[in-house]
Every structure is written in structure tokens, then in C-alpha cells.
Design an enzyme around this catalytic site. Structure first.
Site, mmCIF file in Angstrom:
data_model
loop_
_atom_site.group_PDB
_atom_site.id
_atom_site.type_symbol
_atom_site.label_atom_id
_atom_site.label_comp_id
_atom_site.label_asym_id
_atom_site.label_seq_id
_atom_site.Cartn_x
_atom_site.Cartn_y
_atom_site.Cartn_z
ATOM 1 N N ASP A 28 0.812 -1.216 0.000
ATOM 2 C CA ASP A 28 0.000 0.000 0.000
ATOM 3 C C ASP A 28 0.848 1.270 0.000
ATOM 4 O O ASP A 28 2.046 1.227 0.262
ATOM 5 C CB ASP A 28 -0.876 0.025 1.250
ATOM 6 C CG ASP A 28 -2.121 -0.834 1.081
ATOM 7 O OD1 ASP A 28 -2.458 -1.170 -0.065
ATOM 8 O OD2 ASP A 28 -2.748 -1.161 2.114
ATOM 9 N N TYR A 36 7.092 -9.842 7.251
ATOM 10 C CA TYR A 36 6.889 -8.396 7.368
ATOM 11 C C TYR A 36 7.497 -7.943 8.684
ATOM 12 O O TYR A 36 7.553 -8.699 9.660
ATOM 13 C CB TYR A 36 5.393 -8.052 7.392
ATOM 14 C CG TYR A 36 4.721 -8.102 6.054
ATOM 15 C CD1 TYR A 36 4.689 -6.989 5.232
ATOM 16 C CD2 TYR A 36 4.104 -9.270 5.606
ATOM 17 C CE1 TYR A 36 4.066 -7.024 3.995
ATOM 18 C CE2 TYR A 36 3.466 -9.317 4.368
ATOM 19 C CZ TYR A 36 3.457 -8.189 3.566
ATOM 20 O OH TYR A 36 2.837 -8.214 2.346
#
Lengths: 254, 254
Positions: free
Chosen positions: B53, B111
């Protein structure tokens, strides 16, 4: 009138340096513009511990100014931070005696110079990337010759007007964190470009172009041409400034 | 035609995200524009392990593309880096079999989410600043409930069309470095906003708003409303992507 001292940090990348100048955005100008807003148009002059060049960062610059306003000490930082751009921040603020002067009463400064040994876009403009291998032990040996009181003419940009080039270096060491080298230099004062010339010279030792003991010869030559290249501005941080009385209590940080 | 895989990093701050879209600068578009220059106007489509994003960073995104050009494997990285903007960098490039696909053959992803506990302008846009105190042991206890195979509907943005929301989380831990917390999450796949919702929920545990064991209840509720707020994008890094065969050998880094 009361005197206020502030501990400030800034990212040097988008500044033409600390000091106000006719062209280009400067740290001093941004702070003075914010102070003028707080003082409803009144001009407030700011003094810093010293100037920093374009691209050079600060983690612990100290400034002072005088103001007729009476607000709680820590509110100065909060009020200024709401007005300042995102690349300058007041870490702390406090009232000081009027015999305090950010520049003239300093007793010492610490600079750090960051070198990264693996390219990393997150560190661009914030550390100097040196791709080739470096002999850290040789550089550490060379650091030893920097310590003490010397005439540092060899480590001063040639175009400087300062007459007395004798300074005392109390710390010159290299800290290693993963792929990052931190050159830490502290002393009672620094000449123009002194840290960047010192680091440039130490890196030439680390690259095998010079022996560690050459640093002693460079110092005694009192000649800028004897030293190495000036390391680029974007790796340099003004890390802390000290005064006779401890001014701001702050943990040491990487 | 040969297939090339690249390991890339980017600073997400000035991108509207990874994937090409009508408005806004994207990582994919910048890479495809550079590839078009290398291929004299020929359109080369790039596939990534997944999109990120706006504001989300990558330290180990993987992409692939097919090209008729025959150049040494590591030259792809060098050639592209001369054309790419300064906030994207190809870390490594290599030829791969045509049955390799950056997205469809992944076996897992890691992540990391960075939280800083002291404001630091050098980390703005690169870590989420949480000023209040956090109970790290409580958050670590909560992390334990995230491990294993679960339906993670509660940790998926409500507007997602994916049907199967069962994922396996193999690592959920918090590493502490000075004033920085690194939330490390690894698994076979992640739902939309899953890491950011997980971190947002863990931070509510750390703030004392929820007990660690509530995370088990949140998971079993299979309801997005049961979980915490979505943590902001700018603390998130796509850290690494794995495939059945190790693709790029790279040291682990902070």
C-alpha cells in the site's frame, strides 16, 4: 526579557546550512520565522552553538534566544514544534541565565560521522556509502594520533580566517553497528571542515592508501594538503554540545 | 525470452503503492518505465510477490519479468539502478526458470513493523511513533496466540474479496533495539492489512486496553470489528519473500 535555550535536531538534506544566508532555505531562518509568529511579528534573533554546512545533520544542536513572553519552559518546545517544518524539531527547551550563550560558553562538542558499507536507500543522504573494504583496526590505530592538543591546520579548510588552530581532541573512536561505522570525535572545539577532513583521512588509512602513523606526520606538517579528502557532508551529525553546567539531560543514543 | 527475478527495496513514502494505478506514482510503473528504456520502447510487464500500500516500505520485495535481451545476470540490477529513481533500488538480479513466478510460487513472507518510542525526525515516515508506555511482555504473550493456522477474518480489512481467510503464522515476535520495537511476522501468506491490524491490536494490548488472551477470542470471533485499529502504513516493511528454492542469498539485517 528571559533567555531560553533549546536542544534541537534537524535533517540537513534540504537546507543550505544552519546559518541565514541570502539564497536558500536555512535552519536559523525557519526557527526565526516560527519565533516571529509566536511573538506576533516581533523579530527574535537566534544564536546557535555553531553553524553546520549544507547537508550536515544535527541530533543535538543547541540554540538560545531572548523573549519577553512568559510561558512554562517546556511549552517553548511544544509551541515551536507546531510551527516548524517536519525536518526540524525542538527536543527540549528551558530557561537559562543571561550569561549563558549557546556559542560563547560551550565547553565541547561531539560530532559523529556515519559510514555505511552496504548500499541502503533508507540511509541515502544520511550516511556515506563506502563500497570497498576498510581496515578498521588500522583506522582505530590512526585515531589515536588525533587525540590530544595539536595545531590542526592540516585538518582545516584552506579558506578559513581563524588564527588559532590549536584544538584539543578528547575522543576519536570508531563504533561498529552491523554494516554501519560511526566515527565519533569530541573535543573543545573544531575548525572548519575538521571532522570531514579527519574522516576522509581516516578512510584513506582504512583503504590502505596511508599507514596509521602518517596521521602523526600530517598533523605536524600543519598543511591542509598533507591530509586526505574532505568526506561528504551527508554523513556528518552534530551530536551534542556541552557547557560548564549540564544543560539538557538526555540519554545517549546511537 | 528469459525470465529474470530481482530482489528490490523501496521507500514507500512518495509512492501511491506498489501497483500501477491511473493516478499517482507507483513502484511498478517506475520499474516498467525503466525496463522500457532498456528495451528501446518495448513494453515489459513486471510481476511482484504482492502489492504494498501507499507509504509501505520494502526491504526485500521480489519481482520477475521476461526479456529477449541476453546480458549477464548481475548487470540487470546495475542497468536498472542507473535508470530508477533514488527511492527504488535493485539489490540483486538473476535468471530463473520460467516456472518461477514472483507471486504464485511464494512459500512465505516476512513483514516487519517498526514502532519508535521517542520522536525522531530521522525516522518520520519510516516508523510509527508511540509516545505512551507499552507493556512489551504483555504484547509478547499476545503474539503467542497469533501463531499457527487460523481463519484470520478478524485481521482482514472488511472490503476484501478473498474467500479463504485461513493462513499459517510461523513467527510473531517483538525485537527491541534501543527505542525501537520491531514486530516481526512471518507466515505462508497474509490477508489485506493483516499485519497492520495485528500490530494495531498488539499495541492495544501493550497499552493495557486489552488483555493478551483477548487475541485468542478475537481470532475465534472471525470478525474484523473484534480486532484493534489498523496501524499506520509508514511503519510497515515487506522484509523478505521465500520460495521453494532459495532465490537470493542475503544476510539477515535489522
Amino acid at each position: 526579557m528571559q533567555r531560553i535555550a533549546c536542544l534541537i535536531e534537524y535533517i540537513g538534506t534540504n537546507f543550505a546550512g544552519y546559518q541565514v544566508q541570502p539564497n536558500g532555505r536555512t535552519v536559523q531562518q525557519e526557527i526565526e520565522t516560527s519565533l516571529m509568529k509566536l511573538h506576533k511579528g516581533q523579530d527574535i534573533k537566534v544564536s546557535a552553538s555553531g553553524r553546520t554546512d549544507a547537508g550536515v545533520h544535527a541530533k543535538g544542536q543547541v540554540i538560545h534566544f531572548d523573549s519577553p513572553l512568559s510561558i512554562p519552559a517546556d511549552r517553548w518546545a511544544k509551541a515551536l514544534n507546531t510551527l516548524l517544518p517536519r525536518d526540524i524539531r525542538i527536543i527540549a527547551s528551558q530557561y537559562v541565565d543571561t550569561d549563558f550563550h549557546a556559542r560563547y560558553t560551550t565547553t565541547g562538542k561531539q560530532y559523529r560521522y556515519k559510514v555505511i558499507r552496504r548500499d541502503d536507500i533508507f540511509m541515502r543522504n544520511r550516511a556515506y556509502y563506502v563500497p570497498h573494504s576498510l581496515d578498521i583496526e588500522a583506522m582505530r590505530e590512526a585515531c589515536g594520533y588525533m587525540l590530544g592538543t595539536h595545531d590542526f591546520s592540516s585538518f582545516c579548510a584552506a579558506n578559513t580566517s581563524v588564527e588559532d588552530k590549536v584544538r584539543t581532541i578528547t575522543q576519536c573512536e570508531i563504533a561498529e553497528h552491523d554494516d554501519e561505522l560511526n566515527f565519533i570525535l569530541a573535543g573543545n572545539g573544531f575548525l572548519y571542515n575538521m571532522v570531514r577532513i579527519a574522516v576522509g583521512t581516516l578512510l584513506e588509512v582504512g583503504s590502505g592508501k596511508r599507514s596509521p602513523s602518517e596521521v602523526a606526520q600530517i598533523i605536524s606538517s600543519e598543511n591542509r594538503k598533507a591530509a586526505g579528502k574532505t568526506a561528504p557532508a551527508h554523513g556528518l551529525y552534530l551530536w551534542s554540545v556541552t557547557y560548564a553546567k549540564p544543560l539538557f539531560i538526555r540519554e545517549n543514543e546511537r
